[in-house]
Design a protein around this motif. Structure first.
Motif: not given
Lengths: 435, 299
Positions: A106, A109-110, A392-393, A395-396, A433-435, B48, B262
């Motif tokens: 996470x 990625x952020x 990176x996702x 938590x979801x 959703x994430x690359x 981001x 999340x």
């Protein structure tokens, strides 16, 4: 407003405001001449005196760095909220921070955590346990230095197992049979005085850790790294979940485990009411402390069982040191992060705070083993420990799994395969959703 | 520069009011508007690279298809229905009791209000202990030392939901009682005397005098409690974390998880907006339908 008193009042108010702002300005951090100010953001530790010692030693040896510590909440979730707020705002006063084992992807990625590939050489990497280092890696790059490691393990009542002539169980089926025999033999008329098993099955992150151990020890997986698809709807995973619902919950474990996190499940064990108990390494010290535990001295610890044909598996926990991408002092930050992850600090944390090192060599260290004889046996667990799905996702993804597992094991009427299929589809959607 | 006294007074009044108005705008209207703005965007904190694209009503469409959200909406509505219903009932009883004159009334009044005075986080923790399966007071009261018959209350979806209702009723009945007591004290004693002279018994006096005149107070209690119930968060957070099997997942808690755990700022805000809209609609409904009928007839 025409009374002189009120004019006085307003004058006073103005004076107070001015005084306060001057005070606030003077509190603005000012580096002493020529010193680099470095802020370390950490949770509230269980052993503050050990951390004071570690930080004091660093300041002594690095007089050019003015080290400041910002202490956040003790709970990992609350600490995550605080830290990510700072990083989201690109704050420059969080140079070095601690990361829970599930955060590096996470943070990477952020763009919050600094890439450490060029800094940590291949030879140096060899010295760490594989699992924690893997947890720090996202898309081939390293984003953190392992500090200490956690892994699920099986605690058991040495005295009871000996009494009935059992060896610690290798498979889950064996565990269930041994637990049944012992509970039946011990209970007599006093039903409910002793249970077979206690673990963490409340709807929260710990549920994912517990279920992952059952599933992976049946050669299943939560998540396929190569295809980036969830594996919870595949046969080995379904079989493991069915086993938990049928044999563990309301079987050898009381139904109450559905409301238990670590402290409640440990309570049951240290009050002498459970034969087997799943927990992290920290429980060893408590279970063997005569002031807190009724079973001190009667406790054994070993690897978690597995299913026939599978291998024992332990969910990896633990903490990492990260460096902020927004730090203005990358060199000083690196020096400090490396110091924290050094053999010296890890030895201190192991000896004085009972935290398990991430450096392989320390598991042969006489000081470390002298203070923590259980590490000898835990080494195998840590070597085999494996991180949770790295995205990176996370938590979801975790919330979907928490919901699914909670439904699957608490309600005997639920069609596990159908629920699993739905949850897996939801996870695949999130991950895509994430690359 | 000289100003007339009245102009100076006006200026002073404006100066005093401005901070208050600013405060309301900054801390009440702005967050509501900003939540609505966020709910029209796709924002994932940990990604981001996605940017923060405007997606129109997509989040709302997702919300309509989100089974978990609909389940938590149902849970929230059921929670509001049961807890508020019981709170009004108990509140009425409490108000009738502490309205009477008896020895030690002051102490009883204070005692009744204690649950309301304790922070919800503390009461939630307390109820979590009471419902505990091993050393909980409830199991002990029901079964004594017979450990084998102990029930794991919070592990059962139905009981767990009941548990948060009980905890809320325990805490908030006193508040409803306080509001209703205020209404009771506004009823002139002469009405009761007149009713008594006309030969009305206690039940008739209650039905024909007390209840009709209490309606405005009950309405206020109903309004406050329903709005609070729709925004329930701390009870669930401490007692059950939404489990088991999502039986106690309520909208506020679901939204909190989406935003803070999340990092889905956009979608989480959509849930907050839903809570706001539902609460607002409930308030309007009470005031419009019940209120005008009630006050309209009286006027």
């Amino acid at each position: 407003m025409r009374r002189p008193g009120s004019r006085w009042g307003r004058g006073l108010l103005a004076a107070v405001i001015i005084a306060l702002s001057v005070f606030a300005l003077s509190c603005e951090k000012k580096a002493p001449e020529g010193k680099t100010v470095l802020t370390f953001v950490t949770w509230k530790p269980n052993q503050p005196e050990v951390w004071d010692e570690i930080l004091a030693a660093f300041s002594r040896e690095n007089p050019d760095i003015d080290l400041r510590r910002e202490v956040g909440p003790h709970s990992s979730t609350a600490f995550h909220d605080l830290l990510t707020q700072k990083l989201k705002n690109k704050s420059t006063d969080a140079d070095v921070f601690l990361m829970d084992v599930i955060w590096p992807p996470e943070f990477a990625a952020a763009g919050w955590a600094m890439k450490l590939d060029d800094r940590l050489g291949e030879g140096e990497r060899e010295r760490y346990l594989k699992g924690p280092l893997l947890a720090d890696t996202y898309q081939g790059s390293l984003y953190g230095l392992p500090l200490f490691v956690d892994g699920g393990m099986l605690y058991y009542r040495k005295d009871l197992l000996e009494k009935y002539g059992f060896e610690p169980p290798a498979t889950w089926q064996e565990l269930v049979e041994q637990a049944r025999t012992i509970v039946r033999g011990e209970a007599g008329e006093d039903e409910g005085a002793l249970y077979g098993y206690s673990g963490q099955f409340k709807q929260y992150e710990g549920l994912v850790c517990n279920m992952m151990e059952f599933i992976m020890s049946n050669r299943g997986t939560l998540f396929h790294r190569d295809t980036r698809k969830s594996g919870i709807d595949e046969p080995p995973a379904l079989e493991a979940v069915r086993f938990v619902r049928k044999e563990i919950i309301g079987g050898v474990a009381p139904r109450g485990v559905l409301t238990y996190q670590e402290p409640e499940s440990l309570d049951l064990f240290i009050q002498g009411k459970a034969v087997f108990h799943r927990n992290w390494p920290y429980a060893w010290e408590i279970a063997n402390n005569p002031e807190r535990s009724l079973v001190a001295g009667k406790v054994g610890v070993t690897k978690l069982p597995h299913f026939p044909g599978g291998k024992s598996f332990s969910t990896l926990g633990g903490w990492q040191v990260g460096i902020s991408s927004y730090t203005e002092h990358p060199e000083a930050a690196w020096r400090f992060a490396r110091y924290l992850s050094s053999p010296r600090v890890q030895r201190l944390l192991a000896v004085r705070a009972g935290l398990a090192p991430t450096r392989k060599a320390l598991y042969d260290d006489p000081d470390v083993l002298g203070a923590n004889p259980q590490f000898e046996r835990m080494k195998g667990v840590f070597l085999a420990a494996y991180p949770r799905p790295r995205t990176p996702l996370y938590p979801a993804v975790s919330h979907v799994m928490q919901r699914y597992f909670s439904r699957a094991v608490s309600d005997p009427g639920v069609d596990i395969a159908k629920e699993a299929e739905r949850a897996a589809a939801e996870i695949n959607d999130i991950v895509s959703l994430s690359p | 520069m000289t100003l007339g006294a009245s102009a100076r007074d006006k200026l002073f009044v404006a100066a005093l009011l401005t901070p208050c108005l600013l405060f309301v705008v900054v801390f009440a209207y702005y967050p509501i508007a900003y939540s609505f703005y966020l709910s029209l965007h796709k924002i994932v904190l940990s990604l981001p690279a996605l940017g923060q694209p405007f997606v129109g009503l997509e989040n709302y469409r997702t919300l309509l298809r989100d089974g978990v959200a609909l389940r938590s909406l149902t849970n929230t509505a059921l929670f509001a229905f049961f807890s508020v219903g019981l709170e009004i009932l108990f509140g009425l009883l409490i108000a009738l009791v502490i309205h009477r004159r008896f020895k030690g009334r002051g102490i009883v009044r204070a005692a009744v209000l204690v649950p309301w005075a304790i922070p919800t986080v503390v009461t939630s923790q307390m109820w979590r202990f009471i419902f505990n399966d091993k050393y909980g007071l409830l199991n002990f009261a029901l079964h004594g030392a017979d450990v084998g018959s102990y029930t794991a209350w919070l592990a059962d979806p139905g009981f767990a939901f009941g548990a948060i209702v009980v905890a809320d009723v325990w805490k908030a009945s006193a508040f409803a009682g306080l509001l209703i007591l205020a209404g009771l004290q506004g009823i002139p004693e002469e009405l009761y005397e007149a009713a008594r002279i006309d030969g009305a018994n206690a039940w008739q006096r209650f039905r024909r005098v007390t209840l009709p005149l209490l309606k405005p107070a009950i309405l206020v209690a109903l309004l406050f409690r329903t709005m609070d119930a729709f925004r329930v968060f701390d009870l669930v957070f401490v007692m059950t974390q939404g489990g088991p099997a999502d039986a106690t997942n309520v909208l506020q808690f679901y939204g909190y998880k989406k935003i803070f755990a999340e990092g889905l700022m956009g979608y989480g805000s959509t849930i907050s907006v839903l809570v706001f809209v539902v609460t607002f609609a409930v308030a309007m409904m009470y005031i419009r339908v019940v209120g005008t009928r009630l006050f309209g007839r009286e006027a």
